[in-house]
Design an enzyme around this catalytic site. Structure first.
Site, PDB file in Angstrom:
ATOM      1  N   HIS A 286      12.664 -16.387 -42.557  1.00  0.00           N
ATOM      2  CA  HIS A 286      11.448 -16.881 -43.216  1.00  0.00           C
ATOM      3  C   HIS A 286      10.948 -15.862 -44.234  1.00  0.00           C
ATOM      4  O   HIS A 286      10.856 -14.679 -43.938  1.00  0.00           O
ATOM      5  CB  HIS A 286      10.347 -17.154 -42.176  1.00  0.00           C
ATOM      6  CG  HIS A 286      10.499 -18.478 -41.498  1.00  0.00           C
ATOM      7  ND1 HIS A 286       9.441 -19.160 -40.930  1.00  0.00           N
ATOM      8  CD2 HIS A 286      11.588 -19.269 -41.302  1.00  0.00           C
ATOM      9  CE1 HIS A 286       9.871 -20.304 -40.421  1.00  0.00           C
ATOM     10  NE2 HIS A 286      11.171 -20.391 -40.616  1.00  0.00           N
TER      11      HIS A 286
ATOM     12  N   TYR B 184      -0.910 -20.311 -39.115  1.00  0.00           N
ATOM     13  CA  TYR B 184      -1.927 -19.817 -38.168  1.00  0.00           C
ATOM     14  C   TYR B 184      -3.257 -20.356 -38.660  1.00  0.00           C
ATOM     15  O   TYR B 184      -3.681 -20.028 -39.777  1.00  0.00           O
ATOM     16  CB  TYR B 184      -1.987 -18.289 -38.183  1.00  0.00           C
ATOM     17  CG  TYR B 184      -0.749 -17.576 -37.677  1.00  0.00           C
ATOM     18  CD1 TYR B 184       0.386 -17.430 -38.472  1.00  0.00           C
ATOM     19  CD2 TYR B 184      -0.731 -17.008 -36.407  1.00  0.00           C
ATOM     20  CE1 TYR B 184       1.513 -16.749 -38.013  1.00  0.00           C
ATOM     21  CE2 TYR B 184       0.388 -16.314 -35.939  1.00  0.00           C
ATOM     22  CZ  TYR B 184       1.499 -16.195 -36.743  1.00  0.00           C
ATOM     23  OH  TYR B 184       2.601 -15.522 -36.291  1.00  0.00           O
TER      24      TYR B 184
ATOM     25  N   PRO C 134      -0.403 -12.543 -28.657  1.00  0.00           N
ATOM     26  CA  PRO C 134       0.760 -13.019 -29.414  1.00  0.00           C
ATOM     27  C   PRO C 134       0.491 -13.296 -30.898  1.00  0.00           C
ATOM     28  O   PRO C 134       1.430 -13.566 -31.655  1.00  0.00           O
ATOM     29  CB  PRO C 134       1.170 -14.307 -28.688  1.00  0.00           C
ATOM     30  CG  PRO C 134      -0.028 -14.716 -27.903  1.00  0.00           C
ATOM     31  CD  PRO C 134      -0.809 -13.485 -27.602  1.00  0.00           C
TER      32      PRO C 134
ATOM     33  N   LYS D 129       4.231  -9.600 -32.060  1.00  0.00           N
ATOM     34  CA  LYS D 129       4.694  -8.212 -31.976  1.00  0.00           C
ATOM     35  C   LYS D 129       5.317  -7.823 -30.628  1.00  0.00           C
ATOM     36  O   LYS D 129       6.029  -6.810 -30.546  1.00  0.00           O
ATOM     37  CB  LYS D 129       3.516  -7.248 -32.235  1.00  0.00           C
ATOM     38  CG  LYS D 129       3.031  -7.262 -33.655  1.00  0.00           C
ATOM     39  CD  LYS D 129       3.964  -6.452 -34.542  1.00  0.00           C
ATOM     40  CE  LYS D 129       3.832  -6.794 -35.988  1.00  0.00           C
ATOM     41  NZ  LYS D 129       4.887  -7.602 -36.555  1.00  0.00           N
TER      42      LYS D 129
ATOM     43  N   TYR E 254       3.276  -7.508 -40.557  1.00  0.00           N
ATOM     44  CA  TYR E 254       3.922  -8.673 -39.941  1.00  0.00           C
ATOM     45  C   TYR E 254       5.440  -8.507 -39.905  1.00  0.00           C
ATOM     46  O   TYR E 254       6.078  -8.822 -38.902  1.00  0.00           O
ATOM     47  CB  TYR E 254       3.539  -9.947 -40.706  1.00  0.00           C
ATOM     48  CG  TYR E 254       3.849 -11.221 -39.952  1.00  0.00           C
ATOM     49  CD1 TYR E 254       2.984 -11.699 -38.977  1.00  0.00           C
ATOM     50  CD2 TYR E 254       5.004 -11.951 -40.218  1.00  0.00           C
ATOM     51  CE1 TYR E 254       3.250 -12.873 -38.276  1.00  0.00           C
ATOM     52  CE2 TYR E 254       5.287 -13.126 -39.531  1.00  0.00           C
ATOM     53  CZ  TYR E 254       4.404 -13.583 -38.557  1.00  0.00           C
ATOM     54  OH  TYR E 254       4.691 -14.738 -37.869  1.00  0.00           O
TER      55      TYR E 254
HETATM   56  P1  RFL Z   1       9.508  -9.260 -19.891  1.00  0.00           P
HETATM   57  O1  RFL Z   1      10.098 -10.240 -20.841  1.00  0.00           O
HETATM   58  O2  RFL Z   1       8.272  -9.626 -19.182  1.00  0.00           O
HETATM   59  O3  RFL Z   1      10.657  -8.886 -18.856  1.00  0.00           O
HETATM   60  C1  RFL Z   1      10.385  -8.154 -17.693  1.00  0.00           C
HETATM   61  C2  RFL Z   1      11.423  -8.500 -16.667  1.00  0.00           C
HETATM   62  O4  RFL Z   1      11.156  -7.741 -15.477  1.00  0.00           O
HETATM   63  C3  RFL Z   1      11.300  -8.597 -14.371  1.00  0.00           C
HETATM   64  N1  RFL Z   1      10.533  -8.090 -13.232  1.00  0.00           N
HETATM   65  C4  RFL Z   1      11.087  -7.478 -12.169  1.00  0.00           C
HETATM   66  N2  RFL Z   1      12.359  -7.127 -11.914  1.00  0.00           N
HETATM   67  C5  RFL Z   1      12.596  -6.517 -10.724  1.00  0.00           C
HETATM   68  N3  RFL Z   1      11.642  -6.272  -9.792  1.00  0.00           N
HETATM   69  C6  RFL Z   1      10.347  -6.615 -10.015  1.00  0.00           C
HETATM   70  N4  RFL Z   1       9.410  -6.398  -9.091  1.00  0.00           N
HETATM   71  C7  RFL Z   1      10.031  -7.221 -11.262  1.00  0.00           C
HETATM   72  N5  RFL Z   1       8.884  -7.677 -11.825  1.00  0.00           N
HETATM   73  C8  RFL Z   1       9.194  -8.190 -13.007  1.00  0.00           C
HETATM   74  C9  RFL Z   1      10.794  -9.941 -14.864  1.00  0.00           C
HETATM   75  O5  RFL Z   1      11.271 -11.012 -14.052  1.00  0.00           O
HETATM   76  C10 RFL Z   1      11.370  -9.969 -16.265  1.00  0.00           C
HETATM   77  O6  RFL Z   1      12.651 -10.527 -16.300  1.00  0.00           O
HETATM   78  O7  RFL Z   1       9.205  -7.851 -20.611  1.00  0.00           O
HETATM   79  P2  RFL Z   1      10.022  -7.125 -21.811  1.00  0.00           P
HETATM   80  O8  RFL Z   1      11.495  -7.124 -21.551  1.00  0.00           O
HETATM   81  O9  RFL Z   1       9.329  -5.849 -22.021  1.00  0.00           O
HETATM   82  O10 RFL Z   1       9.825  -8.081 -23.062  1.00  0.00           O
HETATM   83  C11 RFL Z   1       8.561  -8.284 -23.630  1.00  0.00           C
HETATM   84  C12 RFL Z   1       8.477  -9.681 -24.251  1.00  0.00           C
HETATM   85  O11 RFL Z   1       8.916 -10.630 -23.305  1.00  0.00           O
HETATM   86  C13 RFL Z   1       7.051 -10.022 -24.709  1.00  0.00           C
HETATM   87  O12 RFL Z   1       6.445  -8.913 -25.319  1.00  0.00           O
HETATM   88  C14 RFL Z   1       7.039 -11.186 -25.722  1.00  0.00           C
HETATM   89  O13 RFL Z   1       7.463 -12.381 -25.128  1.00  0.00           O
HETATM   90  C15 RFL Z   1       5.645 -11.382 -26.296  1.00  0.00           C
HETATM   91  N6  RFL Z   1       5.550 -12.544 -27.187  1.00  0.00           N
HETATM   92  C16 RFL Z   1       5.971 -12.447 -28.494  1.00  0.00           C
HETATM   93  N7  RFL Z   1       6.561 -11.325 -28.956  1.00  0.00           N
HETATM   94  C17 RFL Z   1       7.044 -11.259 -30.239  1.00  0.00           C
HETATM   95  O14 RFL Z   1       7.571 -10.203 -30.627  1.00  0.00           O
HETATM   96  N8  RFL Z   1       6.981 -12.342 -31.106  1.00  0.00           N
HETATM   97  C18 RFL Z   1       6.410 -13.527 -30.722  1.00  0.00           C
HETATM   98  O15 RFL Z   1       6.440 -14.470 -31.496  1.00  0.00           O
HETATM   99  C19 RFL Z   1       5.853 -13.610 -29.383  1.00  0.00           C
HETATM  100  N9  RFL Z   1       5.305 -14.738 -28.932  1.00  0.00           N
HETATM  101  C20 RFL Z   1       4.989 -13.746 -26.713  1.00  0.00           C
HETATM  102  C21 RFL Z   1       4.871 -14.833 -27.628  1.00  0.00           C
HETATM  103  C22 RFL Z   1       4.577 -13.886 -25.388  1.00  0.00           C
HETATM  104  C23 RFL Z   1       4.030 -15.074 -24.963  1.00  0.00           C
HETATM  105  N10 RFL Z   1       3.629 -15.154 -23.592  1.00  0.00           N
HETATM  106  C24 RFL Z   1       4.026 -16.204 -22.734  1.00  0.00           C
HETATM  107  C25 RFL Z   1       3.005 -14.018 -22.964  1.00  0.00           C
HETATM  108  C26 RFL Z   1       4.328 -16.031 -27.211  1.00  0.00           C
HETATM  109  C27 RFL Z   1       3.865 -16.140 -25.884  1.00  0.00           C
HETATM  110  C28 RFL Z   1       3.225 -17.465 -25.489  1.00  0.00           C
HETATM  111  C1  PHB Z   2       6.270 -18.682 -31.264  1.00  0.00           C
HETATM  112  O1  PHB Z   2       6.991 -19.365 -32.003  1.00  0.00           O
HETATM  113  O2  PHB Z   2       6.321 -18.782 -30.018  1.00  0.00           O
HETATM  114  C2  PHB Z   2       5.301 -17.733 -31.855  1.00  0.00           C
HETATM  115  C3  PHB Z   2       5.347 -17.481 -33.225  1.00  0.00           C
HETATM  116  C4  PHB Z   2       4.446 -16.616 -33.794  1.00  0.00           C
HETATM  117  C5  PHB Z   2       3.506 -15.983 -32.997  1.00  0.00           C
HETATM  118  C6  PHB Z   2       3.472 -16.203 -31.632  1.00  0.00           C
HETATM  119  C7  PHB Z   2       4.369 -17.087 -31.056  1.00  0.00           C
HETATM  120  O3  PHB Z   2       2.618 -15.129 -33.578  1.00  0.00           O
END
Ligand code: RFL
Ligand code: PHB
Length: 389
Positions: A72, A200, A292, A296, A384
């Site tokens: 993008h 957004y 989110p 980041k 961004y």
């Molecule tokens: P995770 O992905 O939470 O993985 C952690 C892992 O540890 C496991 N775990 C355990 N394992 C063993 N023993 C235990 N007791 C444990 N407890 C937990 C878990 O099962 C899991 O598998 O952390 P990690 O790897 O640091 O990754 C971080 C990312 O997942 C997170 O920052 C992003 O998803 C945030 N996020 C976004 N980030 C972006 O860079 N761009 C985005 O567009 C974006 N959109 C989002 C998001 C997060 C969202 N939610 C649901 C919080 C959108 C949403 C809605």
């Molecule tokens: C997504 O597609 O899940 C998404 C995209 C941008 C954001 C957060 C989540 O800032």
């Protein structure tokens, strides 16, 4: 079992770290609480910075992302009917990649066996021991048996609720937190996106985001009060509210479809300092959470494990501990800048229950400034696409 680095958690940070270490010939084992099916069913991030895509490229695990990901050049901020385009390509010379975290995780898990990266799934009662010494170990229970993994270092990549950060004594660390009074209700549906770039939107009913996973799969979010439950939002009500909040050119093109997934995520800013205690290193959501809004979270996980893998490899290859000693400060410098950006965009684009007319005027003034100042747009674009490593 004995390994060099015991990694707790098989999210993006644990998987990328494990692969980066294996690529350099360092032994690593990942210990994960959930099944692989569960990990692959979590719908999360959608936007990747170069720091993340570069890791997949360097690992030679980028083929599917290159074929299926959507580069993008820009995204949009909407305020009511006004649409402000942030032309990130023109302003920074860079792009972001729209490719789901689920797909990144799948590609990393699929490549693990051929790279000698062992992942223990469904490990219960994972506990960290002796990480103030040079001989830490991790214990867990699986299939009714107790297991022990001895390592030189432990990497806590177990997300916000995992045991690693909680194992650090309170006296040696400090958490900084801001909790927002709302969450994001997300819906994933196999329908074409309403716009070719993300929107957004700040609407009087609250924030909305139009995002996507592909040209046939859309991801939308709306801001909801923390007290709302999924049952309060049947699909039709969600689609209606989304169309109300998006600007006219987005709303007119929304295609409705059945929900593949629907969930509510609370918004939080959190940083734990320092990101190291003895032989234990924290990375990703285990150490910090961003709302989110700035996209980041996953990208910070990528920068953490880039720094951490380089430091661990220097230690194993050259017995050089300088980079490990510098890891926490180096990672936190980038983390806080992303925290600032995510907080700022969250404040700009959401409606806060406690806000009055003054706060709204400030939002309007800032959006007007962004619309009319290339400098302001460049600052947003630069953050961004991701600040340099
Ligand atoms: P995770 O992905 O939470 O993985 C952690 C892992 O540890 C496991 N775990 C355990 N394992 C063993 N023993 C235990 N007791 C444990 N407890 C937990 C878990 O099962 C899991 O598998 O952390 P990690 O790897 O640091 O990754 C971080 C990312 O997942 C997170 O920052 C992003 O998803 C945030 N996020 C976004 N980030 C972006 O860079 N761009 C985005 O567009 C974006 N959109 C989002 C998001 C997060 C969202 N939610 C649901 C919080 C959108 C949403 C809605
Ligand atoms: C997504 O597609 O899940 C998404 C995209 C941008 C954001 C957060 C989540 O800032």
């Amino acid at each position: 079992m004995r390994t060099q680095v015991a990694i707790i958690g098989s999210g993006p940070s644990g998987l990328m770290l494990g692969h980066l270490l294996r690529q350099a010939g360092v032994d690593a084992v990942i210990i994960e609480r959930q099944s692989s099916e569960h990990v692959l069913s979590r719908i999360r991030a959608g936007v990747l910075e170069t720091v993340t895509t570069d890791i997949l490229e360097d690992l030679d695990i980028a083929e599917r992302m290159r074929a299926e990901g959507l580069p993008h050049d820009g995204f949009n901020l909407a305020d009511g009917e006004r649409l402000i385009r942030i032309d990130i390509k023109a302003l920074t010379g860079k792009q972001v990649m729209v490719y789901g975290q689920t797909e990144v995780t799948k590609d990393l898990i699929d490549a693990a066996p051929s790279r000698g990266l062992e992942i223990v799934w469904e490990a219960d009662d994972v506990a960290l021991h002796d990480f103030e010494s040079d001989a830490p170990y991790v214990t867990y229970r699986k299939d009714g048996a107790e297991h022990r993994v001895d390592a030189r270092f432990i990497a806590g990549c177990d997300g916000f609720h995992g045991p690693s950060r909680k194992a650090i004594p309170e006296a040696v660390g400090k958490g900084f937190e801001k909790v927002y009074p709302f969450g994001w209700l997300g819906i994933l549906s196999d329908v074409p996106p309403c716009n070719h770039e993300l929107i957004y939107a700040n609407h009087e009913n609250g924030f909305a985001l139009a995002s996507m996973r592909s040209m046939t799969r859309s991801r939308y979010y709306i801001q909801v009060p923390l007290s709302d439950k999924l049952e309060d939002w049947p699909d039709e009500k969600l689609w209606d509210e989304l169309c109300r909040r998006l600007p006219p050119e987005g709303a007119a093109n929304v295609t409705r479809g059945p929900a593949l997934e629907k969930s509510i995520a609370p918004l939080r800013s959190y940083v734990f300092e320092p990101m190291r205690h003895g032989s234990l290193f924290l990375a990703g959501d285990a150490a910090h959470i961003v709302p989110p809004t700035g996209a980041k979270g996953l990208n910070l996980a990528a920068s953490d494990v880039r720094y951490l893998s380089q430091a661990l490899i220097a230690w194993f290859e050259k017995n050089d501990g300088d980079a490990l000693a510098a890891y926490s400060d180096k990672a936190l410098a980038r983390v806080w800048k992303s925290e600032r950006f995510s907080w700022q965009l969250t404040m700009l684009m959401h409606r806060f229950p406690e806000d009055g007319p003054f706060d709204r005027r400030i939002q309007i003034a800032e959006l007007d400034y962004v619309a009319t100042s290339e400098t302001a747009r460049r600052a947003i674009a630069e953050n961004y696409v991701g600040l340099p490593l």
